[in-house]
Design a protein around this motif. Structure first.
Motif, short mmCIF file in Angstrom:
data_model
loop_
_atom_site.label_atom_id
_atom_site.label_comp_id
_atom_site.label_asym_id
_atom_site.label_seq_id
_atom_site.Cartn_x
_atom_site.Cartn_y
_atom_site.Cartn_z
N VAL A 459 0.84 -1.20 0.00
CA VAL A 459 0.00 0.00 0.00
C VAL A 459 0.87 1.25 0.00
O VAL A 459 0.62 2.20 -0.76
N GLU A 460 1.90 1.27 0.85
CA GLU A 460 2.78 2.44 0.90
C GLU A 460 3.50 2.65 -0.43
O GLU A 460 3.65 3.78 -0.90
N LEU A 461 3.95 1.57 -1.02
CA LEU A 461 4.63 1.69 -2.30
C LEU A 461 3.67 2.18 -3.38
O LEU A 461 4.04 2.99 -4.24
N SER A 462 2.42 1.70 -3.37
CA SER A 462 1.45 2.14 -4.37
C SER A 462 1.17 3.63 -4.25
O SER A 462 0.95 4.31 -5.26
N LYS A 463 1.19 4.18 -3.03
CA LYS A 463 0.99 5.62 -2.85
C LYS A 463 2.14 6.40 -3.50
O LYS A 463 1.92 7.45 -4.11
N THR A 464 3.34 5.87 -3.36
CA THR A 464 4.50 6.52 -3.98
C THR A 464 4.41 6.45 -5.50
O THR A 464 4.67 7.44 -6.21
N LEU A 465 4.03 5.28 -6.01
CA LEU A 465 4.00 5.10 -7.47
C LEU A 465 2.84 5.84 -8.13
O LEU A 465 2.93 6.20 -9.30
N SER A 466 1.77 6.06 -7.39
CA SER A 466 0.60 6.71 -8.00
C SER A 466 0.92 8.12 -8.50
O SER A 466 0.25 8.62 -9.40
N ALA A 467 1.96 8.73 -7.94
CA ALA A 467 2.35 10.07 -8.40
C ALA A 467 2.92 10.04 -9.82
O ALA A 467 2.99 11.08 -10.48
#
Length: 659
Positions: A459-467
């Motif tokens: 989840v944390e990585l997906s937040k970073t990648l969503s940018a």
């Protein structure tokens, strides 16, 4: 011969193989019954004899039929067991041969080079990126294994990985892709099963000989005679089994030799570089270990390697590959007959086509690498110059221009997304990001579902990648999905089930399924469900598209609505596609009738079409898409997804240099 004809030929050759198998079993039954009659005659007379009259006296129909039943059961069960044990995907064969799956995020320069070549060719060809397995062998060899393009793997030896240049690796991998497209892999698995079933008789004979060693003959003549009878039966079964195996090896060699010439020619067609595959064959001839493999299981899959992988008795008769000089001469008529002694390729060699991320992994620098022109991505989007017939004719084919387009698309993917796609945690995060809805309200609900159900680190990585998702070109979305598959296949069963549930929850968050979500679901979940044993591969049972009118109507309606927002244009395009399929009585379904269950049921059924019925479906869809002379990326994604689900990989659609 096109892709669909090759697939159909492979199916028919499988039928021919079954006939030969049945004849071999009939021969085994006759020989085994003669052996049993001889043993019975010996027990009666105490003297080995082959008198036809005495053997005829011992003949009994119940004994004959009993022996026949036992032989049929043993051989067919042995073949079925071996075939089923290898039918779960190409990884079963690779692991049988001692292969180790390469991590998609490997930083080893040699491994990175092989992985890059496989990724580029798979994306160019429009098929899921195969996992790559490394065999710790000094010989130069490679293979493709699996039952379809959707579960294929590529295997390569360390000798090939370390001594072949990038061009030679391209030639070798293209050769293996040809085996995938020509339906050779399924035949290879069937051959292994057939030979295992026949050889089972020899193994039983060996067991009887071993067991007789522990039998203590008493002074009683009858007991001593029993031991001799067991030994005779064991020797006889051993001989019969190996005689059957002898002819099985001959059949295997006969089936596979001509396929190697075809795969060599296809490698040249795919790469437009005859020196690639020819150079690899020259190095095999000059290598100390040649193409030989030392693993004990090598002989079982010997007919599927790039070059002869085993040595044995009467090698010229059982050779599964044409002689190296003959293959090289066909590729390079000017060859002087001298082989090339291979040396280890320097780590930074031939990285001119790597993206910056790949290049860093292989030891290159941005200054020394020539980045592919991003303009090629524009050519992909403007592929409407192709005719519908030509689009379908390209199935199972690709060329250097499409490989260059694949390289350009990979280079256009934001590095953070590309790096994440190469390892299991990141690949899950990439898929979650691609499913996020652009509408803030829906995205907030999806984020809530992620925090509740997904792994916290993902989840944390997906937040970073969503940018970075807005930096992803539209034409690179489908290739990025394909790049995640090798990493996702490395998930544990528990991790995959959790990932699968999260994907389904994200799709259902807005109470409807849009095209991008459905495409992702079909490409990722369908593919991985087979890998993790949750879905069986489709069986080809329908020979005519006209028998599946309802399902075809659903798919054609989806294609029309995807390409044409205007209702009138959509109906006109739909009618054109239906006419191409000679089904003018079909009606365009409304958009709201195309729900998830309807779409999945329709495509699940269409996947059961036989090879020669598939091009009609794909061409009708292509006619619908090109009705106005243009095409959009979503429509191309949809068409390529349909083709992929039909095990008919459609390459990147680029404007021909001849146009």
């Amino acid at each position: 011969m096109d892709f669909f004809e090759a697939q159909d030929r492979a199916r028919r050759q499988t039928g021919w193989l079954v006939l030969l198998f049945m004849l071999a079993v009939a021969g085994l039954i006759l020989l085994t019954n003669l052996l049993v009659l001889g043993v019975l005659a010996y027990n009666q007379t105490g003297v080995p004899t082959f008198s036809p009259a005495l053997l005829a006296e011992q003949f009994q129909w119940d004994v004959f039929l009993g022996v026949a039943a036992v032989i049929i059961a043993l051989v067919f069960l042995g073949s079925a067991y071996k075939t089923m044990s290898l039918s779960g995907g190409g990884h079963k064969v690779a692991e049988m041969l001692g292969g180790r799956a390469l991590s998609p995020d490997s930083r080893d320069p040699d491994e990175r080079r092989v992985l890059n070549v496989v990724e580029e060719m798979a994306i160019a060809a429009g098929m899921p990126v195969p996992r790559v397995y490394l065999l710790e062998e000094e010989g130069i060899n490679a293979f493709a294994a699996g039952s379809s393009p959707n579960n294929a793997v590529i295997g390569i030896t360390r000798g090939a990985m370390e001594t072949l240049t990038r061009d030679e690796l391209q030639g070798v991998i293209a050769h293996e892709f040809s085996h995938i497209f020509n339906g050779d892999m399924r035949m290879n698995i069937r051959l292994i099963g057939v030979l295992h079933g026949i050889l089972l008789l020899a193994l039983i004979g060996y067991f009887l000989l071993r067991s007789s060693y522990f039998v203590r003959a008493s002074r009683n003549r009858q007991a001593g005679g029993l031991v001799v009878a067991i030994i005779a039966l064991g020797v006889g079964l051993l001989v019969i089994g190996y005689v059957g195996h002898f002819f099985g090896q001959w059949i295997k060699a006969m089936v596979s030799r001509q396929r190697e010439y075809l795969a060599d020619a296809s490698a040249v067609q795919f790469t437009r570089n005859k020196q690639g595959i020819a150079g690899a064959l020259k190095k095999i001839g000059g290598a100390m270990h040649g193409s030989l493999l030392e693993t004990p299981a090598a002989s079982e899959y010997s007919h599927a390697y790039l070059a002869q992988g085993v040595k044995g008795f009467m090698q010229s008769l059982f050779s599964t590959h044409p002689p190296l000089p003959d293959r090289i001469k066909r590729l390079d008529p000017a060859w002087d007959g001298e082989f090339v002694v291979p040396v280890k390729v320097p780590p930074g060699e031939a990285t001119q086509t790597e993206t910056p991320h790949m290049e860093a992994a292989s030891g290159g620098t941005a200054a020394t690498a020539a980045k592919p022109s991003i303009d090629i991505v524009g050519a992909v989007v403007a592929a409407g110059v192709l005719s519908a017939g030509r689009m379908v004719d390209q199935v199972g084919r690709f060329d250097k221009q499409q490989v260059e387009a694949a390289q350009a698309i990979i280079a256009a993917i934001p590095p953070s997304l590309r790096e994440a796609a190469a390892e299991p945690f990141g690949a899950r995060a990439v898929i979650y990001v691609l499913l996020l809805d652009p509408r803030p309200q829906v995205e907030r609900e999806q984020q809530r579902l992620l925090e509740q159900q997904a792994d916290p680190q993902v989840v944390e990585l997906s937040k970073t990648l969503s940018a970075h998702r807005r930096e992803l070109p539209e034409a690179a979305r489908l290739p990025l999905i394909e790049l995640t598959l090798p990493a996702l296949e490395g998930l544990s069963d528990e991790q995959y089930r959790r990932f699968r549930a999260v994907v389904q929850a994200l799709i259902a968050a807005d109470k409807r399924v849009d095209l991008k979500e459905w495409i992702l679901q079909r490409l990722v979940i369908r593919q991985l469900d087979q890998q993790f044993g949750l879905r069986k591969p489709a069986r080809a049972v329908h020979g005519k598209l006209t028998r599946l009118k309802d399902e075809f109507q659903v798919m054609l309606s989806l294609v029309a609505h995807t390409e044409y927002p205007d209702a009138q244009q959509a109906e006109q395009a739909f009618d054109a596609g239906a006419a191409e399929a000679d089904m003018t009585d079909l009606t365009l379904l409304p958009r709201d009738a195309l729900d998830l269950n309807t779409l999945n049921h329709a495509l699940d059924t269409l996947e059961q079409l036989k090879p020669l019925a598939k091009p009609r479906l794909l061409k009708a869809c292509a006619v619908c898409i090109l009705h106005d002379g243009n095409t959009t990326v979503p429509a191309q994604e949809l068409l390529r997804t349909l083709a992929s689900c039909l095990d008919s990989p459609m390459p990147i659609l680029v404007k021909s240099s001849e146009s």
